[in-house]
Design a protein around this motif. Structure first.
Motif, PDB file in Angstrom:
ATOM      1  N   LYS A  57       0.833  -1.212   0.000  1.00  0.00           N
ATOM      2  CA  LYS A  57       0.000   0.000   0.000  1.00  0.00           C
ATOM      3  C   LYS A  57       0.861   1.253   0.000  1.00  0.00           C
ATOM      4  O   LYS A  57       0.572   2.237  -0.718  1.00  0.00           O
ATOM      5  CB  LYS A  57      -0.927  -0.005   1.211  1.00  0.00           C
ATOM      6  CG  LYS A  57      -2.125  -0.931   1.082  1.00  0.00           C
ATOM      7  CD  LYS A  57      -3.098  -0.722   2.223  1.00  0.00           C
ATOM      8  CE  LYS A  57      -4.361  -1.554   2.014  1.00  0.00           C
ATOM      9  NZ  LYS A  57      -5.371  -1.302   3.063  1.00  0.00           N
TER      10      LYS A  57
ATOM     11  N   LYS B 258       2.447   1.615  -3.459  1.00  0.00           N
ATOM     12  CA  LYS B 258       1.484   2.102  -4.450  1.00  0.00           C
ATOM     13  C   LYS B 258       1.175   3.581  -4.241  1.00  0.00           C
ATOM     14  O   LYS B 258       1.004   4.337  -5.214  1.00  0.00           O
ATOM     15  CB  LYS B 258       0.202   1.268  -4.345  1.00  0.00           C
ATOM     16  CG  LYS B 258      -0.781   1.533  -5.462  1.00  0.00           C
ATOM     17  CD  LYS B 258      -1.960   0.588  -5.387  1.00  0.00           C
ATOM     18  CE  LYS B 258      -2.921   0.820  -6.539  1.00  0.00           C
ATOM     19  NZ  LYS B 258      -4.083  -0.112  -6.470  1.00  0.00           N
ATOM     20  N   TYR B 259       1.094   4.002  -2.985  1.00  0.00           N
ATOM     21  CA  TYR B 259       0.845   5.421  -2.693  1.00  0.00           C
ATOM     22  C   TYR B 259       1.984   6.295  -3.243  1.00  0.00           C
ATOM     23  O   TYR B 259       1.743   7.340  -3.880  1.00  0.00           O
ATOM     24  CB  TYR B 259       0.705   5.617  -1.187  1.00  0.00           C
ATOM     25  CG  TYR B 259       0.666   7.047  -0.753  1.00  0.00           C
ATOM     26  CD1 TYR B 259      -0.482   7.826  -0.934  1.00  0.00           C
ATOM     27  CD2 TYR B 259       1.800   7.654  -0.195  1.00  0.00           C
ATOM     28  CE1 TYR B 259      -0.515   9.156  -0.538  1.00  0.00           C
ATOM     29  CE2 TYR B 259       1.776   8.977   0.202  1.00  0.00           C
ATOM     30  CZ  TYR B 259       0.622   9.723   0.034  1.00  0.00           C
ATOM     31  OH  TYR B 259       0.587  11.050   0.416  1.00  0.00           O
TER      32      TYR B 259
ATOM     33  N   LYS C 154       4.011   5.536  -5.696  1.00  0.00           N
ATOM     34  CA  LYS C 154       3.948   5.487  -7.158  1.00  0.00           C
ATOM     35  C   LYS C 154       2.929   6.487  -7.695  1.00  0.00           C
ATOM     36  O   LYS C 154       3.200   7.223  -8.669  1.00  0.00           O
ATOM     37  CB  LYS C 154       3.591   4.061  -7.605  1.00  0.00           C
ATOM     38  CG  LYS C 154       3.596   3.843  -9.109  1.00  0.00           C
ATOM     39  CD  LYS C 154       2.216   3.915  -9.738  1.00  0.00           C
ATOM     40  CE  LYS C 154       1.336   2.753  -9.281  1.00  0.00           C
ATOM     41  NZ  LYS C 154       0.016   2.783  -9.976  1.00  0.00           N
ATOM     42  N   ASN C 155       1.745   6.518  -7.082  1.00  0.00           N
ATOM     43  CA  ASN C 155       0.709   7.450  -7.528  1.00  0.00           C
ATOM     44  C   ASN C 155       1.126   8.900  -7.311  1.00  0.00           C
ATOM     45  O   ASN C 155       0.823   9.781  -8.134  1.00  0.00           O
ATOM     46  CB  ASN C 155      -0.599   7.161  -6.792  1.00  0.00           C
ATOM     47  CG  ASN C 155      -1.215   5.831  -7.207  1.00  0.00           C
ATOM     48  OD1 ASN C 155      -1.003   5.372  -8.333  1.00  0.00           O
ATOM     49  ND2 ASN C 155      -1.965   5.208  -6.311  1.00  0.00           N
ATOM     50  N   GLU C 156       1.815   9.156  -6.210  1.00  0.00           N
ATOM     51  CA  GLU C 156       2.265  10.527  -5.940  1.00  0.00           C
ATOM     52  C   GLU C 156       3.291  10.993  -6.974  1.00  0.00           C
ATOM     53  O   GLU C 156       3.259  12.137  -7.439  1.00  0.00           O
ATOM     54  CB  GLU C 156       2.860  10.606  -4.533  1.00  0.00           C
ATOM     55  CG  GLU C 156       1.855  10.427  -3.410  1.00  0.00           C
ATOM     56  CD  GLU C 156       0.867  11.576  -3.356  1.00  0.00           C
ATOM     57  OE1 GLU C 156       1.296  12.731  -3.187  1.00  0.00           O
ATOM     58  OE2 GLU C 156      -0.351  11.313  -3.522  1.00  0.00           O
TER      59      GLU C 156
ATOM     60  N   LYS D 226       3.649   9.704 -10.043  1.00  0.00           N
ATOM     61  CA  LYS D 226       2.996   9.735 -11.347  1.00  0.00           C
ATOM     62  C   LYS D 226       2.178  11.006 -11.526  1.00  0.00           C
ATOM     63  O   LYS D 226       2.124  11.585 -12.634  1.00  0.00           O
ATOM     64  CB  LYS D 226       2.101   8.502 -11.495  1.00  0.00           C
ATOM     65  CG  LYS D 226       1.487   8.346 -12.872  1.00  0.00           C
ATOM     66  CD  LYS D 226       0.683   7.046 -12.949  1.00  0.00           C
ATOM     67  CE  LYS D 226       0.050   6.891 -14.326  1.00  0.00           C
ATOM     68  NZ  LYS D 226      -0.730   5.632 -14.429  1.00  0.00           N
ATOM     69  N   SER D 227       1.540  11.466 -10.455  1.00  0.00           N
ATOM     70  CA  SER D 227       0.713  12.681 -10.553  1.00  0.00           C
ATOM     71  C   SER D 227       1.543  13.951 -10.459  1.00  0.00           C
ATOM     72  O   SER D 227       1.031  15.056 -10.673  1.00  0.00           O
ATOM     73  CB  SER D 227      -0.342  12.681  -9.441  1.00  0.00           C
ATOM     74  OG  SER D 227       0.283  12.687  -8.151  1.00  0.00           O
TER      75      SER D 227
ATOM     76  N   SER E 299       8.244  11.186 -14.165  1.00  0.00           N
ATOM     77  CA  SER E 299       6.973  10.622 -13.675  1.00  0.00           C
ATOM     78  C   SER E 299       6.506   9.440 -14.526  1.00  0.00           C
ATOM     79  O   SER E 299       5.780   8.550 -14.039  1.00  0.00           O
ATOM     80  CB  SER E 299       5.893  11.710 -13.659  1.00  0.00           C
ATOM     81  OG  SER E 299       5.702  12.243 -14.969  1.00  0.00           O
TER      82      SER E 299
ATOM     83  N   ALA F 240       7.225   5.874 -13.250  1.00  0.00           N
ATOM     84  CA  ALA F 240       6.623   5.420 -11.987  1.00  0.00           C
ATOM     85  C   ALA F 240       6.022   4.021 -12.112  1.00  0.00           C
ATOM     86  O   ALA F 240       6.280   3.127 -11.273  1.00  0.00           O
ATOM     87  CB  ALA F 240       5.565   6.417 -11.523  1.00  0.00           C
ATOM     88  N   ASP F 241       5.194   3.799 -13.168  1.00  0.00           N
ATOM     89  CA  ASP F 241       4.524   2.492 -13.307  1.00  0.00           C
ATOM     90  C   ASP F 241       5.509   1.340 -13.530  1.00  0.00           C
ATOM     91  O   ASP F 241       5.430   0.327 -12.815  1.00  0.00           O
ATOM     92  CB  ASP F 241       3.510   2.553 -14.445  1.00  0.00           C
ATOM     93  CG  ASP F 241       2.232   3.283 -14.020  1.00  0.00           C
ATOM     94  OD1 ASP F 241       1.925   3.269 -12.800  1.00  0.00           O
ATOM     95  OD2 ASP F 241       1.549   3.842 -14.886  1.00  0.00           O
TER      96      ASP F 241
ATOM     97  N   TYR G 115       7.470   0.686 -10.406  1.00  0.00           N
ATOM     98  CA  TYR G 115       6.604   0.102  -9.376  1.00  0.00           C
ATOM     99  C   TYR G 115       6.476  -1.413  -9.600  1.00  0.00           C
ATOM    100  O   TYR G 115       6.546  -2.206  -8.653  1.00  0.00           O
ATOM    101  CB  TYR G 115       5.230   0.775  -9.420  1.00  0.00           C
ATOM    102  CG  TYR G 115       4.173   0.047  -8.617  1.00  0.00           C
ATOM    103  CD1 TYR G 115       4.165   0.089  -7.225  1.00  0.00           C
ATOM    104  CD2 TYR G 115       3.173  -0.675  -9.272  1.00  0.00           C
ATOM    105  CE1 TYR G 115       3.196  -0.576  -6.505  1.00  0.00           C
ATOM    106  CE2 TYR G 115       2.198  -1.353  -8.564  1.00  0.00           C
ATOM    107  CZ  TYR G 115       2.204  -1.302  -7.180  1.00  0.00           C
ATOM    108  OH  TYR G 115       1.256  -1.967  -6.471  1.00  0.00           O
TER     109      TYR G 115
END
Length: 406
Positions: free
Chosen positions: A367, A370-371, A373-375, A377-378, A388, A391-392, A395
């Motif tokens: 978790k 993933k948090y 990664k999303n931060e 990526k955004s 960015s 990131a995927d 990850y």
């Protein structure tokens, strides 16, 4: 037809149980038929002969010395009693000889007991069986020309004759003691003669062993007469019929339940059961899927029927005393695997707890990953030199590495 066959099997089982009383003596004779007795005797003798042959020879020598010393003691006692009161010197000499004989006898008894104690753990006993094939006591030593196996067979035969006595009581068995043995006698029949050697094998006195055997034999005969009385048999037959009726109802409603589940499976065709597709390819259509579920339903039904009958038979066998051993064996086939499963689960429990803790910890690690990664990526979180768009894939790579580590 299934119900009829099941009912026939259960009725046959009950018939066999009811015939047990009539064929009880035959069953006991079959259990101990000549061929089996000979094979058992040969097998036991092959083990016991080497152990007991020299031992019995020593015991015979000790017994001969004991008899000779017993005669010498009687002579000394008679001679002491015949002396005049003034012959104190001669009396003291004779009393000293008598004391030495008694000490020698005590030493021989201790030596005999020591030898028997060393053999008790290795020698094979000849069991004296009761009316329900339970062991009443064991025979280790011979008596006169009778070997241990011959003695056991003769005692079984004599005990078996006691069941025909109408008003038998335990007190009817008398104890008659002599210098060499204690006999258990019913009227004019000697059931068993107990020697000092028998008492030594059981680590007790001759009188105590005789009283113990009398109680065991008496209880066994009284138990047999009670278990085979008309009132007891009537209750057992009624209980067996009740058990059969209950299990017939269970089988009946098991059939109804699984017919209901089969109808439900058919009704779900095209509703919940639509087949199995991979994209546009139909791997299993609804018709075949319903057929699979129906076959599975039929398999589970027969497993329940077999399990029900399997449980019914030990209960039926347990009602009648002469078939209780079959019940223990059948239940053992079920309980033994269950005990192994429970033991294996209990032994694995610490490892299972460890696995659960690991999964719990790494669940939150994923978790967090993933948090982050999303931060990234955004664009909320920036790392110098790290784009960015990376990131995927990053990850996924890190996720595989953490899985391997987990």
């Amino acid at each position: 037809m299934v119900k009829v066959r099941v009912f026939r099997h259960l009725f046959a089982a009950l018939f066999c149980l009811l015939m047990g009383k009539v064929s009880l003596s035959q069953t006991r004779d079959t259990t101990l038929n000549p061929t089996q007795k000979d094979s058992l005797a040969k097998k036991s003798d092959s083990v016991n002969t080497a152990i007991l042959q020299n031992f019995n020879k020593k015991l015979n020598e000790i017994d001969q010395l004991r008899i000779a010393d017993s005669i010498a003691k009687d002579k000394l006692v008679t001679e002491i009693n015949s002396l005049q009161t003034t012959d104190n010197l001669k009396k003291a000499e004779l009393q000293q000889q008598l004391l030495e004989l008694r000490n020698k006898e005590a030493l021989r008894f201790a030596d005999k007991k020591k030898q028997i104690d060393s053999l008790r753990s290795t020698a094979i006993a000849y069991p004296v069986l009761g009316f329900f094939n339970d062991t009443l006591f064991n025979i280790f030593s011979k008596s006169g020309s009778f070997s241990a196996s011959d003695r056991a067979a003769a005692i079984i035969s004599r005990i078996n004759n006691l069941k025909n006595i109408w008003r038998f009581k335990t007190d009817s068995i008398q104890l008659v003691s002599s210098d060499v043995s204690t006999d258990l006698i019913y009227k004019d029949v000697i059931i068993i003669s107990i020697s000092d050697n028998d008492a030594l094998w059981e680590n007790t006195t001759r009188e105590q062993l005789a009283e113990n055997y009398r109680k065991r034999i008496g209880v066994e005969v009284v138990k047999y007469k009670k278990e085979t009385s008309f009132s007891t048999l009537s209750k057992e037959i009624a209980l067996a019929l009740l058990v059969i009726v209950v299990f017939i109802f269970i089988l009946k409603y098991l059939g109804k339940f699984f017919r209901w589940t089969a109808n439900k499976i058919v009704d779900q065709k095209g509703v919940s059961i639509k087949g199995f597709k991979i994209r546009n390819y139909t791997l299993v259509d609804a018709e075949n899927e319903v057929s699979v579920f129906l076959n599975l339903n039929r398999l589970i039904k027969w497993l329940f029927i077999i399990l029900t009958i399997y449980l019914a038979l030990p209960i039926l066998f347990g009602i009648f005393p002469w078939t209780k051993n079959f019940a223990d064996v059948l239940f053992g086939y079920i309980l033994s695997p269950l005990r192994k499963i429970a033991s294996a689960f209990w032994n694995f429990l610490p490892n299972l707890i460890t696995i659960i803790v690991i999964l719990f910890v790494f669940r939150y690690v994923f978790k967090l990953l993933k948090y982050l990664k999303n931060e990234i990526k955004s664009g909320v979180l920036t790392i110098p030199g790290f784009f960015s768009d990376w990131a995927d894939p990053t990850y996924q790579i890190v996720r595989v590495l953490i899985f391997a580590f987990m």
